[in-house]
Design an enzyme around this catalytic site. Structure first.
Site, PDB file in Angstrom:
ATOM      1  N   TYR A 196       0.804  -1.218   0.000  1.00  0.00           N
ATOM      2  CA  TYR A 196       0.000   0.000   0.000  1.00  0.00           C
ATOM      3  C   TYR A 196       0.840   1.273   0.000  1.00  0.00           C
ATOM      4  O   TYR A 196       2.040   1.249   0.199  1.00  0.00           O
ATOM      5  CB  TYR A 196      -1.066   0.001   1.070  1.00  0.00           C
ATOM      6  CG  TYR A 196      -0.702  -0.117   2.529  1.00  0.00           C
ATOM      7  CD1 TYR A 196      -1.577  -0.761   3.398  1.00  0.00           C
ATOM      8  CD2 TYR A 196       0.447   0.438   3.066  1.00  0.00           C
ATOM      9  CE1 TYR A 196      -1.309  -0.852   4.751  1.00  0.00           C
ATOM     10  CE2 TYR A 196       0.717   0.357   4.420  1.00  0.00           C
ATOM     11  CZ  TYR A 196      -0.156  -0.289   5.256  1.00  0.00           C
ATOM     12  OH  TYR A 196       0.117  -0.367   6.596  1.00  0.00           O
ATOM     13  N   GLU A 197       0.140   2.393  -0.281  1.00  0.00           N
ATOM     14  CA  GLU A 197       0.766   3.702  -0.522  1.00  0.00           C
ATOM     15  C   GLU A 197       1.693   3.679  -1.730  1.00  0.00           C
ATOM     16  O   GLU A 197       2.693   4.394  -1.777  1.00  0.00           O
ATOM     17  CB  GLU A 197       1.521   4.206   0.727  1.00  0.00           C
ATOM     18  CG  GLU A 197       0.671   4.325   1.963  1.00  0.00           C
ATOM     19  CD  GLU A 197      -0.613   5.112   1.727  1.00  0.00           C
ATOM     20  OE1 GLU A 197      -0.635   5.995   0.856  1.00  0.00           O
ATOM     21  OE2 GLU A 197      -1.608   4.828   2.420  1.00  0.00           O
ATOM     22  N   GLY A 198       1.362   2.868  -2.701  1.00  0.00           N
ATOM     23  CA  GLY A 198       2.211   2.687  -3.879  1.00  0.00           C
ATOM     24  C   GLY A 198       3.124   1.506  -3.635  1.00  0.00           C
ATOM     25  O   GLY A 198       3.944   1.524  -2.706  1.00  0.00           O
TER      26      GLY A 198
END
Length: 568
Positions: free
Chosen positions: A428-430
């Protein structure tokens, strides 16, 4: 073994390694005195050790659940979040204009590290709020700031970020959620979002969702996206939660880990929202929150590594198995391979923690001085902190299981939970692949200037250390020079070749940075610091050479394998 916050390491890193004295010297952060810093870290350690750590297993064994449309959190989470809010921890780095402490982000990073070690599932809630606070401070209207920020800072309300949709994961530009103007200046938000961390709870008065959606005249892709504040309850004339908004939690995901943290599918059915930032500029506003979260997620990886290490160390000191060549107590810590794993984990944690704190120091210096060089340094280090921090969290949690042997595979020991909980942080978050592509792409748009400045500092530091520590300084200098040459090669390549080796390049950069900080630590004269630096520089730093060799292989070999070849 109960969790114990590594306060000595934090003090050492801030005082002697990452240059936190520069932050204190700025006009903006004069209140971050050594006394204040010690008090903040000591109190945060107490919170993490005494209030949050006992909930680590509770959250795993008693997951968040959805009952008749209401999210129920694990026993003790409400009280612990109340303690976090009452202590002002959500607003540690927030502006005093809205009730925050206005202290450096570097201190918030250290506090988040401790909280993540203690109970990652719960720590994710304040982390989301902190990111939303920063996004609103930078992009929201005065009216939205005045209404929402005091409540978010106090912890009365909680914040989330809504990006991902069922058909659009990392490709945010493909979203279908729409925003239609209402006559009163608000917007009607309609769509579905997935993977929403802490989308609801049973202990805050309101939940404030930052939602990406497309206006009727918004173009395709990310450039046509806008950002909206969509609260669970619409504030009334007095600023208190009023009418229930037209949004709901459809379901909670059944996850590999982080069971105590509710991750939801959200549905918006003409829910009322308000524009944050300019129309069609939603990604710029959301990136403020995402960059905050990227550093925060990297720190989550570090925190989990610390927690897993402490548990593995306690087990190795207690477990007696076989004959150890060094004699002593007979505990498995005397076995060379167990000792290797423990030493490697400890060295890895110090290195990546130093990178994260240096990243945060650069963020603080950029905000305090406005100097572009500090902003470029912060931007360069952010993908490294996020990707390498979470990679190390996963790798070290896996080693923690290995140290436990068969008992590590047994859930009752709690060793496996660290690996299950931290695994999602690389996604997550890229994803970490996206972080690596960002490093070799966007962060190299300056021709590598920010990277070369940092590499020059590393080489200068190694040169200065040659007389005192020649056996450690020489390999660090050589590694930095190899990375410099690889960076020169990288910026001359087209994007396909950059992207093919991006993950390898990021890891190599992290290895060299880690060695640089270990070398600085060794120069302080402490025998333990020097011994740990030797572990990193002789056993871990050589990994950078293999990474750089893979980088130079380019993309051709990857695409020589057809889809059919891969499926055969």
């Amino acid at each position: 073994m109960p969790y114990r916050a590594p306060l000595r390491d934090f003090a050492f890193l801030l005082d002697q390694i990452v240059g936190f004295d520069q932050v204190r010297a700025t006009e903006r952060f004069t209140e971050a005195t050594p006394e204040t810093t010690q008090a903040i870290l000591t109190e945060a350690a107490r919170l993490a050790e005494e209030i949050m750590a006992p909930l680590q297993r509770v959250g795993d064994l008693h997951p968040a659940r959805l009952e008749n449309g209401v999210v129920r959190t694990p026993p003790g989470f409400a009280e612990a979040f109340g303690a976090i809010a009452e202590g002002g921890w959500l607003g540690l780095a927030a502006s005093p204009d809205h009730g925050g402490m206005g202290l450096p982000q570097t201190l918030a990073t250290a506090v988040n590290d401790m909280m993540a070690s203690a109970c990652l599932a719960l720590q994710l809630a304040p982390l989301m709020a902190q990111g939303q606070i920063e996004a609103l401070e930078h992009h929201a209207s005065a009216e939205i700031k005045a209404l929402y920020l005091p409540k978010l800072v106090s912890g009365e309300w909680l914040g989330t970020m809504n990006l991902t949709e069922p058909h659009a994961g990392s490709d945010v530009g493909a979203l279908r959620t729409k925003a239609e103007p209402n006559e009163d200046g608000s917007y009607a938000i309609t769509g579905q979002k997935i993977f929403i961390s802490w989308a609801d709870n049973d202990f805050t008065e309101n939940v404030c969702h930052l939602v990406l959606a497309r206006l009727p005249d918004g173009g395709e892709g990310t450039r046509g996206i806008s950002l909206f504040m969509v609260p669970k309850f619409i504030p009334d004339a007095t600023g208190n939660p009023g009418t229930r908004n037209s949004l709901r939690v459809i379901s909670l995901e059944h996850k590999l880990g982080l069971h105590g943290s509710p991750t939801a599918v959200m549905e918006y059915d003409r829910a009322t929202g308000w524009l944050v930032g300019a129309p069609h500029k939603g990604m710029a506003a959301m990136f403020t929150m995402m960059n905050n979260a990227r550093v925060g997620v990297g720190v989550q990886g570090i925190g989990v590594a610390e927690g897993a290490y402490q548990q593995a160390l306690a087990y190795a000191l207690d477990r007696r198995q076989g004959k150890t060549p060094q004699g002593g107590s007979g505990a498995i810590i005397a076995h060379a391979d167990v000792r290797r794993m423990l030493a490697q984990i400890k060295a890895e944690i110090f290195a990546i923690r130093a990178i994260a704190l240096a990243n945060s120091t650069a963020i603080d210096m950029a905000s305090a001085t406005g100097f572009e060089e500090w902003a470029a340094r912060a931007a360069l280090l952010t993908p490294i902190t996020k990707a390498h921090g979470t990679d190390i969290g996963v790798e070290t949690a896996g080693m923690g299981i290995q140290i436990h042997g068969g008992m590590g595979f047994i859930e009752e020991t709690g060793a496996a939970q660290y690996l299950r909980d931290v695994r999602v942080t690389t996604i997550y978050e890229g994803t970490n692949g996206i972080q690596a592509m960002d490093l070799v792409g966007r962060k190299m748009m300056d021709g590598g200037e920010a990277a070369f400045r940092l590499l020059q500092e590393i080489e200068d530091g190694a040169e200065a250390a040659r007389a005192q520590l020649p056996d450690l300084a020489e390999p660090v200098w050589q590694a930095a020079e190899s990375l410099r040459e690889a960076t020169e090669w990288l910026v001359a390549q087209e994007m396909p070749d950059r992207f093919a080796g991006a993950t390898c390049y990021l890891r190599a950069f992290a290895r060299v940075l880690g060695a640089h900080y270990h070398l600085k630590a060794a120069q302080t004269g402490e025998d333990a610091r020097r011994a740990l630096a030797q572990v990193f520089i002789t056993r871990i730093l050589p990994d950078h050479a293999a990474c750089l060799a893979a980088l130079r292989a380019g993309a051709e070999g990857l695409y020589a394998l057809s889809d059919e070849d891969l499926a055969a």
